[in-house]
Design a protein around this motif. Structure first.
Motif, PDB file in Angstrom:
ATOM      1  N   GLU A 122     -11.577   3.023   7.812  1.00  0.00           N
ATOM      2  CA  GLU A 122     -10.828   3.828   6.663  1.00  0.00           C
ATOM      3  C   GLU A 122     -10.321   5.117   7.459  1.00  0.00           C
ATOM      4  N   TYR A 123      -9.052   5.208   7.091  1.00  0.00           N
ATOM      5  CA  TYR A 123      -8.184   6.385   7.646  1.00  0.00           C
ATOM      6  C   TYR A 123      -7.799   7.116   6.366  1.00  0.00           C
ATOM      7  N   ASP A 124      -8.210   8.396   6.217  1.00  0.00           N
ATOM      8  CA  ASP A 124      -7.832   9.193   4.894  1.00  0.00           C
ATOM      9  C   ASP A 124      -7.395  10.492   5.420  1.00  0.00           C
ATOM     10  N   PHE A 125      -5.800  10.618   5.043  1.00  0.00           N
ATOM     11  CA  PHE A 125      -5.398  11.919   5.675  1.00  0.00           C
ATOM     12  C   PHE A 125      -4.518  12.444   4.401  1.00  0.00           C
ATOM     13  N   ASP A 126      -4.725  13.570   3.970  1.00  0.00           N
ATOM     14  CA  ASP A 126      -3.808  14.082   2.769  1.00  0.00           C
ATOM     15  C   ASP A 126      -2.741  14.960   3.779  1.00  0.00           C
ATOM     16  N   ASN A 127      -1.418  14.215   3.246  1.00  0.00           N
ATOM     17  CA  ASN A 127      -0.193  14.943   3.854  1.00  0.00           C
ATOM     18  C   ASN A 127       0.187  15.784   2.940  1.00  0.00           C
ATOM     19  N   THR A 128       0.586  16.891   3.374  1.00  0.00           N
ATOM     20  CA  THR A 128       1.097  17.893   2.515  1.00  0.00           C
ATOM     21  C   THR A 128       2.514  18.327   2.742  1.00  0.00           C
ATOM     22  N   THR A 129       3.125  17.292   3.600  1.00  0.00           N
ATOM     23  CA  THR A 129       4.750  17.683   3.717  1.00  0.00           C
ATOM     24  C   THR A 129       5.391  17.091   2.705  1.00  0.00           C
ATOM     25  N   LYS A 130       6.367  17.738   2.361  1.00  0.00           N
ATOM     26  CA  LYS A 130       7.515  17.367   1.321  1.00  0.00           C
ATOM     27  C   LYS A 130       8.852  17.613   1.795  1.00  0.00           C
ATOM     28  N   SER A 131       9.618  16.735   1.262  1.00  0.00           N
ATOM     29  CA  SER A 131      11.158  16.703   1.751  1.00  0.00           C
ATOM     30  C   SER A 131      11.802  18.172   1.145  1.00  0.00           C
ATOM     31  N   ASP A 132      12.695  18.692   2.107  1.00  0.00           N
ATOM     32  CA  ASP A 132      13.487  19.601   1.453  1.00  0.00           C
ATOM     33  C   ASP A 132      14.265  19.543   0.113  1.00  0.00           C
ATOM     34  N   PRO A 133      14.160  20.255  -0.939  1.00  0.00           N
ATOM     35  CA  PRO A 133      14.864  20.037  -1.962  1.00  0.00           C
ATOM     36  C   PRO A 133      16.430  20.204  -2.078  1.00  0.00           C
ATOM     37  N   VAL A 134      17.200  19.182  -2.402  1.00  0.00           N
ATOM     38  CA  VAL A 134      18.658  19.224  -2.296  1.00  0.00           C
ATOM     39  C   VAL A 134      19.230  19.609  -3.562  1.00  0.00           C
ATOM     40  N   PRO A 135      20.191  20.351  -3.684  1.00  0.00           N
ATOM     41  CA  PRO A 135      20.489  20.944  -5.206  1.00  0.00           C
ATOM     42  C   PRO A 135      20.758  19.927  -5.929  1.00  0.00           C
ATOM     43  N   GLN A 136      20.363  20.229  -7.224  1.00  0.00           N
ATOM     44  CA  GLN A 136      20.297  19.072  -8.249  1.00  0.00           C
ATOM     45  C   GLN A 136      19.643  17.896  -7.804  1.00  0.00           C
ATOM     46  N   HIS A 137      18.823  17.891  -6.989  1.00  0.00           N
ATOM     47  CA  HIS A 137      18.049  16.461  -6.749  1.00  0.00           C
ATOM     48  C   HIS A 137      16.482  17.080  -6.451  1.00  0.00           C
ATOM     49  N   PRO A 138      15.431  16.680  -7.175  1.00  0.00           N
ATOM     50  CA  PRO A 138      14.247  17.020  -6.970  1.00  0.00           C
ATOM     51  C   PRO A 138      13.630  16.598  -5.284  1.00  0.00           C
ATOM     52  N   ALA A 139      12.588  17.453  -5.207  1.00  0.00           N
ATOM     53  CA  ALA A 139      11.984  17.123  -3.837  1.00  0.00           C
ATOM     54  C   ALA A 139      11.089  15.867  -3.887  1.00  0.00           C
ATOM     55  N   HIS A 140      10.802  15.274  -3.009  1.00  0.00           N
ATOM     56  CA  HIS A 140       9.996  13.957  -3.116  1.00  0.00           C
ATOM     57  C   HIS A 140       8.817  14.075  -1.911  1.00  0.00           C
ATOM     58  N   PRO A 141       7.730  14.016  -2.704  1.00  0.00           N
ATOM     59  CA  PRO A 141       6.388  14.185  -1.777  1.00  0.00           C
ATOM     60  C   PRO A 141       6.381  12.884  -0.969  1.00  0.00           C
ATOM     61  N   ILE A 142       5.629  13.297   0.443  1.00  0.00           N
ATOM     62  CA  ILE A 142       5.463  12.129   1.109  1.00  0.00           C
ATOM     63  C   ILE A 142       3.957  11.346   0.626  1.00  0.00           C
ATOM     64  N   PRO A 143       3.909  10.103   0.406  1.00  0.00           N
ATOM     65  CA  PRO A 143       2.685   9.608  -0.092  1.00  0.00           C
ATOM     66  C   PRO A 143       1.359   9.953   1.095  1.00  0.00           C
ATOM     67  N   LYS A 144       0.415   9.679   0.499  1.00  0.00           N
ATOM     68  CA  LYS A 144      -0.865   9.646   1.193  1.00  0.00           C
ATOM     69  C   LYS A 144      -1.047   8.839   2.085  1.00  0.00           C
ATOM     70  N   LEU A 145      -1.375   9.036   3.392  1.00  0.00           N
ATOM     71  CA  LEU A 145      -1.434   7.876   4.565  1.00  0.00           C
ATOM     72  C   LEU A 145      -2.936   7.309   4.331  1.00  0.00           C
ATOM     73  N   GLN A 146      -2.823   5.745   4.409  1.00  0.00           N
ATOM     74  CA  GLN A 146      -4.096   5.106   4.431  1.00  0.00           C
ATOM     75  C   GLN A 146      -4.007   4.142   5.471  1.00  0.00           C
ATOM     76  N   GLY A 147      -5.126   3.500   5.748  1.00  0.00           N
ATOM     77  CA  GLY A 147      -5.159   2.241   6.667  1.00  0.00           C
ATOM     78  C   GLY A 147      -6.424   1.909   7.260  1.00  0.00           C
ATOM     79  N   SER A 148      -6.234   1.042   8.233  1.00  0.00           N
ATOM     80  CA  SER A 148      -7.443   0.840   8.845  1.00  0.00           C
ATOM     81  C   SER A 148      -7.003   0.113  10.274  1.00  0.00           C
ATOM     82  N   GLY A 149      -7.911   0.064  11.441  1.00  0.00           N
ATOM     83  CA  GLY A 149      -7.430  -0.708  12.413  1.00  0.00           C
ATOM     84  C   GLY A 149      -8.365  -0.386  13.618  1.00  0.00           C
ATOM     85  N   LYS A 150      -7.843  -0.601  14.942  1.00  0.00           N
ATOM     86  CA  LYS A 150      -8.627  -0.411  15.992  1.00  0.00           C
ATOM     87  C   LYS A 150      -8.019   0.763  16.820  1.00  0.00           C
ATOM     88  N   TYR A 151      -8.833   1.466  17.673  1.00  0.00           N
ATOM     89  CA  TYR A 151      -8.409   2.230  18.381  1.00  0.00           C
ATOM     90  C   TYR A 151      -9.107   1.721  19.940  1.00  0.00           C
TER      91      TYR A 151
END
Length: 158
Positions: free
Chosen positions: A79-108
């Motif tokens: 399980e990989y659980d990381f809360d990403n708090t980064t957001k894109s900068d708002p553009v005039p007359q366009h709302p900011a879009h949050p970056i979705p939470k990262l999830q996943g699994s794998g090997k290191y």
């Protein structure tokens, strides 16, 4: 035996009785440190006659340093659980879009070199009932090691 042989034998016995006595005995801890007492053949040896090897005492401290090579390391990540708090900068007359939470699994996997150093603090000590090897030196008793009777008292890795 002539008189000179008898006298020589008497002197030898006297000198032997006055020289340093050193002998190994097995004792049982009656009272643990710091006011340690030992039992030996139904006698109690008092604290003031006892010395103890320092590594057998609580809070014995040693520094260590390890240099080594990691030949292989593999970590399965279920399980990989990381809360990403980064957001894109708002553009005039366009709302900011949050970056979705990262999830996943794998090997290191990896390899490399490591160095480590710090301190070891041993927090255990002798307990009542422990058997110890004791060196008798003149009127002193030197506890040199904790021992166990084989095989009944042996613990793997202890």
């Amino acid at each position: 035996m002539n008189n000179s042989d008898i006298l020589l034998e008497s002197i030898k016995k006297y000198v032997d009785s006055k020289t340093s006595i050193k002998k190994s005995i097995i004792c049982t801890i009656a009272t643990p440190p710091p006011n340690i007492t030992l039992n030996y053949e139904n006698q109690t040896i008092p604290t003031k006659q006892i010395y103890v090897a320092n590594y057998l005492l609580q809070n014995y401290h040693r520094q260590y340093k390890i240099d080594g090579v990691v030949d292989n390391i593999e970590i399965n990540i279920s399980e990989y659980d990381f809360d990403n708090t980064t957001k894109s900068d708002p553009v005039p007359q366009h709302p900011a879009h949050p970056i979705p939470k990262l999830q996943g699994s794998g090997k290191y996997k990896g390899s490399g070199v490591y160095q480590t150093h710090k301190d070891f603090w041993f927090t255990d000590t002798l307990q009542a009932g422990n058997e110890v090897l004791v060196e008798v030196v003149n009127n002193s008793y030197v506890v040199v090691a904790q021992i166990v009777r084989m095989p009944s008292g042996a613990k793997e890795g202890a």
